[in-house]
Write a protein that holds these residues in place. Structure first.
Motif, PDB file in Angstrom:
ATOM      1  N   LYS A 256      20.488 -15.328   1.989  1.00 37.91           N
ATOM      2  CA  LYS A 256      20.273 -16.646   1.366  1.00 37.91           C
ATOM      3  C   LYS A 256      19.806 -17.667   2.391  1.00 37.91           C
ATOM      4  CE  LYS A 256      22.878 -17.604  -2.015  1.00 37.91           C
ATOM      5  NZ  LYS A 256      21.820 -17.625  -3.060  1.00 37.91           N
ATOM      6  N   ILE A 257      20.375 -17.618   3.612  1.00 33.07           N
ATOM      7  CA  ILE A 257      19.951 -18.532   4.670  1.00 33.07           C
ATOM      8  C   ILE A 257      18.508 -18.241   5.069  1.00 33.07           C
ATOM      9  CG2 ILE A 257      20.317 -19.154   7.081  1.00 33.07           C
ATOM     10  CD1 ILE A 257      22.296 -20.448   5.229  1.00 33.07           C
ATOM     11  N   LEU A 258      18.157 -16.971   5.174  1.00 37.56           N
ATOM     12  CA  LEU A 258      16.783 -16.610   5.554  1.00 37.56           C
ATOM     13  C   LEU A 258      15.780 -17.090   4.511  1.00 37.56           C
ATOM     14  CD1 LEU A 258      17.300 -12.995   6.974  1.00 37.56           C
ATOM     15  CD2 LEU A 258      16.793 -15.076   8.249  1.00 37.56           C
ATOM     16  N   PHE A 259      16.124 -16.957   3.237  1.00 34.83           N
ATOM     17  CA  PHE A 259      15.234 -17.473   2.192  1.00 34.83           C
ATOM     18  C   PHE A 259      15.123 -18.989   2.266  1.00 34.83           C
ATOM     19  CE2 PHE A 259      15.473 -13.387  -0.092  1.00 34.83           C
ATOM     20  CZ  PHE A 259      14.166 -13.291  -0.529  1.00 34.83           C
ATOM     21  N   GLY A 260      16.236 -19.671   2.573  1.00 38.00           N
ATOM     22  CA  GLY A 260      16.170 -21.115   2.731  1.00 38.00           C
ATOM     23  C   GLY A 260      15.295 -21.522   3.907  1.00 38.00           C
ATOM     24  N   LEU A 261      15.382 -20.776   5.009  1.00 36.79           N
ATOM     25  CA  LEU A 261      14.526 -21.047   6.157  1.00 36.79           C
ATOM     26  C   LEU A 261      13.059 -20.807   5.821  1.00 36.79           C
ATOM     27  CD1 LEU A 261      16.691 -19.411   8.977  1.00 36.79           C
ATOM     28  CD2 LEU A 261      16.255 -21.849   8.677  1.00 36.79           C
ATOM     29  N   LEU A 262      12.788 -19.728   5.078  1.00 42.27           N
ATOM     30  CA  LEU A 262      11.410 -19.433   4.699  1.00 42.27           C
ATOM     31  C   LEU A 262      10.854 -20.514   3.786  1.00 42.27           C
ATOM     32  CD1 LEU A 262       8.985 -17.530   4.642  1.00 42.27           C
ATOM     33  CD2 LEU A 262      10.095 -16.257   2.805  1.00 42.27           C
ATOM     34  N   ARG A 263      11.658 -20.962   2.851  1.00 39.94           N
ATOM     35  CA  ARG A 263      11.216 -22.028   1.948  1.00 39.94           C
ATOM     36  C   ARG A 263      10.944 -23.323   2.729  1.00 39.94           C
ATOM     37  NH1 ARG A 263      15.362 -21.869  -0.871  1.00 39.94           N
ATOM     38  NH2 ARG A 263      14.689 -20.247  -2.316  1.00 39.94           N
ATOM     39  N   THR A 264      11.832 -23.637   3.680  1.00 41.40           N
ATOM     40  CA  THR A 264      11.637 -24.834   4.499  1.00 41.40           C
ATOM     41  C   THR A 264      10.403 -24.708   5.379  1.00 41.40           C
ATOM     42  OG1 THR A 264      14.039 -25.165   4.516  1.00 41.40           O
ATOM     43  CG2 THR A 264      12.758 -26.374   6.144  1.00 41.40           C
ATOM     44  N   ALA A 289      19.491  -9.450  -1.522  1.00 43.47           N
ATOM     45  CA  ALA A 289      19.006 -10.685  -2.125  1.00 43.47           C
ATOM     46  C   ALA A 289      19.376 -10.744  -3.607  1.00 43.47           C
ATOM     47  CB  ALA A 289      17.489 -10.797  -1.954  1.00 43.47           C
ATOM     48  N   THR A 290      19.232 -11.938  -4.171  1.00 47.59           N
ATOM     49  CA  THR A 290      19.441 -12.146  -5.598  1.00 47.59           C
ATOM     50  C   THR A 290      18.133 -12.620  -6.226  1.00 47.59           C
ATOM     51  OG1 THR A 290      20.120 -14.454  -5.290  1.00 47.59           O
ATOM     52  CG2 THR A 290      21.846 -12.772  -5.178  1.00 47.59           C
ATOM     53  N   LEU A 291      18.101 -12.599  -7.545  1.00 51.72           N
ATOM     54  CA  LEU A 291      16.901 -13.033  -8.247  1.00 51.72           C
ATOM     55  C   LEU A 291      16.600 -14.508  -7.972  1.00 51.72           C
ATOM     56  CD1 LEU A 291      14.626 -12.471 -10.218  1.00 51.72           C
ATOM     57  CD2 LEU A 291      16.218 -12.885 -12.104  1.00 51.72           C
ATOM     58  N   GLU A 292      17.621 -15.318  -7.840  1.00 53.23           N
ATOM     59  CA  GLU A 292      17.424 -16.737  -7.548  1.00 53.23           C
ATOM     60  C   GLU A 292      16.750 -16.928  -6.188  1.00 53.23           C
ATOM     61  OE1 GLU A 292      20.065 -20.871  -7.245  1.00 53.23           O
ATOM     62  OE2 GLU A 292      21.030 -18.922  -7.435  1.00 53.23           O
ATOM     63  N   ASP A 293      17.081 -16.052  -5.225  1.00 53.32           N
ATOM     64  CA  ASP A 293      16.453 -16.149  -3.909  1.00 53.32           C
ATOM     65  C   ASP A 293      14.949 -15.901  -3.988  1.00 53.32           C
ATOM     66  OD1 ASP A 293      18.931 -16.623  -2.750  1.00 53.32           O
ATOM     67  OD2 ASP A 293      19.307 -14.500  -2.403  1.00 53.32           O
ATOM     68  N   GLY A 357      13.378  -7.551 -12.474  1.00 53.93           N
ATOM     69  CA  GLY A 357      13.871  -8.836 -12.969  1.00 53.93           C
ATOM     70  C   GLY A 357      12.974  -9.996 -12.556  1.00 53.93           C
ATOM     71  N   TYR A 358      12.441  -9.927 -11.322  1.00 48.95           N
ATOM     72  CA  TYR A 358      11.523 -10.971 -10.853  1.00 48.95           C
ATOM     73  C   TYR A 358      10.232 -10.957 -11.666  1.00 48.95           C
ATOM     74  CZ  TYR A 358       8.430 -13.543  -7.711  1.00 48.95           C
ATOM     75  OH  TYR A 358       7.523 -14.434  -7.184  1.00 48.95           O
ATOM     76  N   LEU A 359       9.726  -9.775 -11.966  1.00 50.57           N
ATOM     77  CA  LEU A 359       8.503  -9.677 -12.774  1.00 50.57           C
ATOM     78  C   LEU A 359       8.712 -10.293 -14.159  1.00 50.57           C
ATOM     79  CD1 LEU A 359       7.353  -6.059 -11.850  1.00 50.57           C
ATOM     80  CD2 LEU A 359       6.158  -8.182 -11.275  1.00 50.57           C
ATOM     81  N   ALA A 360       9.895 -10.062 -14.718  1.00 53.67           N
ATOM     82  CA  ALA A 360      10.180 -10.643 -16.038  1.00 53.67           C
ATOM     83  C   ALA A 360      10.241 -12.171 -15.976  1.00 53.67           C
ATOM     84  CB  ALA A 360      11.498 -10.078 -16.568  1.00 53.67           C
ATOM     85  N   GLU A 361      10.689 -12.730 -14.836  1.00 49.11           N
ATOM     86  CA  GLU A 361      10.783 -14.182 -14.713  1.00 49.11           C
ATOM     87  C   GLU A 361       9.411 -14.825 -14.522  1.00 49.11           C
ATOM     88  OE1 GLU A 361      13.259 -16.325 -14.966  1.00 49.11           O
ATOM     89  OE2 GLU A 361      14.672 -14.759 -15.535  1.00 49.11           O
ATOM     90  N   VAL A 362       8.526 -14.182 -13.765  1.00 51.42           N
ATOM     91  CA  VAL A 362       7.216 -14.787 -13.481  1.00 51.42           C
ATOM     92  C   VAL A 362       6.178 -14.422 -14.524  1.00 51.42           C
ATOM     93  CG1 VAL A 362       7.709 -14.778 -11.019  1.00 51.42           C
ATOM     94  CG2 VAL A 362       6.457 -12.860 -12.010  1.00 51.42           C
ATOM     95  N   ALA A 363       6.483 -13.469 -15.407  1.00 54.32           N
ATOM     96  CA  ALA A 363       5.497 -13.003 -16.392  1.00 54.32           C
ATOM     97  C   ALA A 363       4.999 -14.106 -17.326  1.00 54.32           C
ATOM     98  CB  ALA A 363       6.076 -11.839 -17.193  1.00 54.32           C
TER      99      ALA A 363
END
Length: 576
Positions: A256-264, A289-293, A357-363
């Motif tokens: 989660k921290i790594l994803f936050g760093l990447l987003r920043t 990771a989680t789907l939210e990440d 799950g990610y594909l279903a969210e961005v579809a």
């Protein structure tokens, strides 16, 4: 000062004026030096000892001009007091920021950093810091406190290894980097170093502590929790420096921290190498990771999609490369029955479910082009998906949101689905799905019938084995005690088994009948002869087979009941 006064007195006849513009610490420090010269007792502390030491060296207040001069006094205080105490060492090191070049000449900065690194690897109760528990000092039954390493009766408990994180995070980045280097030279565990780096990043990069609402017009990012505000440029430099300090081992920095760093990093427009390194680090532990990440918004002005699908695709490729390098399962080895469900397949199976799950969210994104969606879906190996239900759901959502796709594109996308790996529920849904190409529906119906036949055959086999075990058990009971209660209980079990079998076969017959009506409805527009032959190939005579199977099962059950009743009658005649 004597030299300066002598030089100034020779030039000026009316008076003597000297200038001291280079005295470090300003007028306040010079006032303490002047008081010391006139014999006024001054109070040394961690906040002023560094400035006084440098000023004394600058003014040449050494032992050559008197015993116990200011240079020796500050050195003695630094050695005997400051370096022995955690808080004093930390405060003195912070004061070095303003006079760093001069403090380096005297080695004051290095000594303070080494002192802090030594204490951070030791018990905090040994250097002037009370042992705390639940936020309060540890007390003995009599109320005394452990302080300065003196055990006053309370039971000493192990302190947490992260007690120094918050204190060290107050250092500037150059001093913090030197402290971390000193800790690593002492062999401190990498997970402890990673925890400190995470704490430091959270304090000065507010994007790690809360979800940010970005503004296209000069969004200023500051740390609210710490009260320290950094400009965006300073935050970018900090992030790029931390990227070099992070440990390379998997799992030492949370996903989660790594994803936050990447987003920043994307928001601050960090260097491409920094973003690439963060993506690689995330790829190493994508299974955590989680789907939210994964749902990272697009911060680029040139990309039309809502979420950064390309970034997730790159992260997935890093994970697959790492999985193969670690000796992960290959498509050929997965065919072995013993390897299915093995621990080596768990990470990639988790990632496959996550990507579906990610594909279903961005579809639903109308701007998501078919090649990007298809490339991400196809990047997951076939052996990583035990079932294709998640992939089918994502494709169905995409087809619903992109109804203008050509039939050829729809069929090409649906070819990613393995119809043999669809569950019975997914097959039933797909058979009624008008968005799917007709060819895919036919394949789904064919494999659904195969699943139904397999289910019926397996249920018959289980029932026969159950009946055989019941007969064996009842025979043993009858031979042992020959009671009437045992025979009655056996008769009830047979009746229950017969009723459950009748209900199960009836349900299967209804499902097969519904399938037959669906195929007949589809065949009306395509010609009777062709679809008639196709229906025979698909095995649409399941109903008659099921009915005959049901009659056979019922007759078999009735025969067992009659045999039981005959045995009961013989038993009654014998007793009477």
């Amino acid at each position: 000062m004597e030299k300066l006064i002598a030089e100034a007195s020779g030039e000026e006849e009316d008076g003597c004026v000297i200038n001291l513009p280079d005295i470090l610490g300003g007028a306040k420090t010079f006032e303490l030096v002047a008081k010391f010269c006139y014999g006024v007792k001054i109070e040394l502390n961690a906040a002023n000892v560094v400035y006084l030491q440098i000023a004394a060296e600058q003014l040449e207040m050494t032992e050559d001009y008197g015993e116990g001069n200011l240079v020796s006094q500050t050195e003695l205080y630094l050695e005997k007091v400051v370096l022995q105490n955690w808080q004093d060492s930390l405060r003195a090191l912070q004061e070095c920021n303003g006079v760093l070049p001069h403090a380096e000449v005297l080695s004051t900065t290095t000594r303070l950093i080494e002192s802090l690194a030594l204490k951070a690897s030791m018990d905090p109760s040994l250097f002037g810091r009370p042992v705390v528990e639940d936020g309060r000092p540890l007390q003995s039954p009599g109320g005394s406190v452990l302080w300065n390493g003196i055990n006053t009766g309370a039971k000493l408990k192990n302190a947490s290894s992260d007690w120094w994180y918050e204190d060290i995070s107050n250092l500037s980045l150059p001093l913090y980097k030197r402290f971390i280097s000193a800790m690593e030279s002492r062999g401190i565990k990498q997970e402890i170093i990673g925890g400190s780096l995470t704490s430091y990043a959270k304090k000065y990069l507010p994007g790690l502590n809360r979800r940010q609402i970005t503004d296209d017009s000069n969004s200023h990012i500051g740390s609210v929790s710490s009260g320290t505000i950094l400009s965006e440029e300073d935050q970018k430099l900090l992030l790029e420096e931390l990227d070099h300090l992070f440990p390379t081992q998997k799992g030492l920095i949370s996903t989660k921290i790594l994803f936050g760093l990447l987003r920043t990093a994307m928001i601050l427009r960090a260097r491409p190498t920094c973003i690439s390194n963060l993506e690689r680090r995330i790829g190493m532990q994508l299974d955590q990771a989680t789907l939210e990440d994964l749902l990272m918004p697009n911060f680029s002005y040139t990309m039309e999609t809502l979420y950064n699908v390309e970034c997730v695709h790159r992260i997935l490729e890093h994970f697959l490369a790492m999985d193969q390098a670690r000796g992960g399962a290959s498509p050929g080895s997965v065919d072995d029955v013993h390897l299915i469900g093995s621990p080596s397949l768990i990470p990639i199976t988790v990632v496959a479910k996550l990507i579906d799950g990610y594909l279903a969210e961005v579809a639903p994104d109308n701007n998501l082009k078919l090649p990007k969606f298809k490339a991400l879906a196809a990047a997951v190996p076939d052996y990583a998906r035990p079932l294709d239900d998640g992939l089918y759901r994502a494709i169905d959502i995409y087809l619903k949101a992109h109804s203008w796709l050509a039939d050829a594109d729809k069929e090409e996308l649906c070819m990613l689905i393995d119809c043999q790996k669809l569950s019975l529920e997914a097959c039933t849904h797909a058979a009624l799905n008008e968005r799917l190409p007709l060819r895919i529906i036919v394949q789904v119906l064919f494999f659904e019938q195969l699943q139904l036949r397999t289910s019926v055959a397996s249920s018959y086999l289980v029932t026969d084995n159950f009946d055989g075990s019941q007969q064996l058990g009842s025979g043993l009971l009858a031979s042992s005690d020959g009671g009437w209660d045992t025979a009655v209980r056996e008769n009830q079990v047979l009746k229950v088994g017969m009723d459950s079998m009748r209900m199960h076969v009836s349900e299967l017959e209804k499902e097969c009948s519904n399938m037959r009506h669906q195929i007949e409805r589809l065949s009306m527009g395509k010609g009777t002869s062709t679809w008639g032959s196709l229906s025979k190939k698909l095995g649409l005579k399941m109903k008659s087979q099921m009915c005959s199977a049901e009659e056979g099962a019922i007759s078999k059950q009735k025969h067992k009941v009659d045999k039981t009743k005959d045995r009961h009658a013989k038993y009654n005649k014998t007793n009477h």
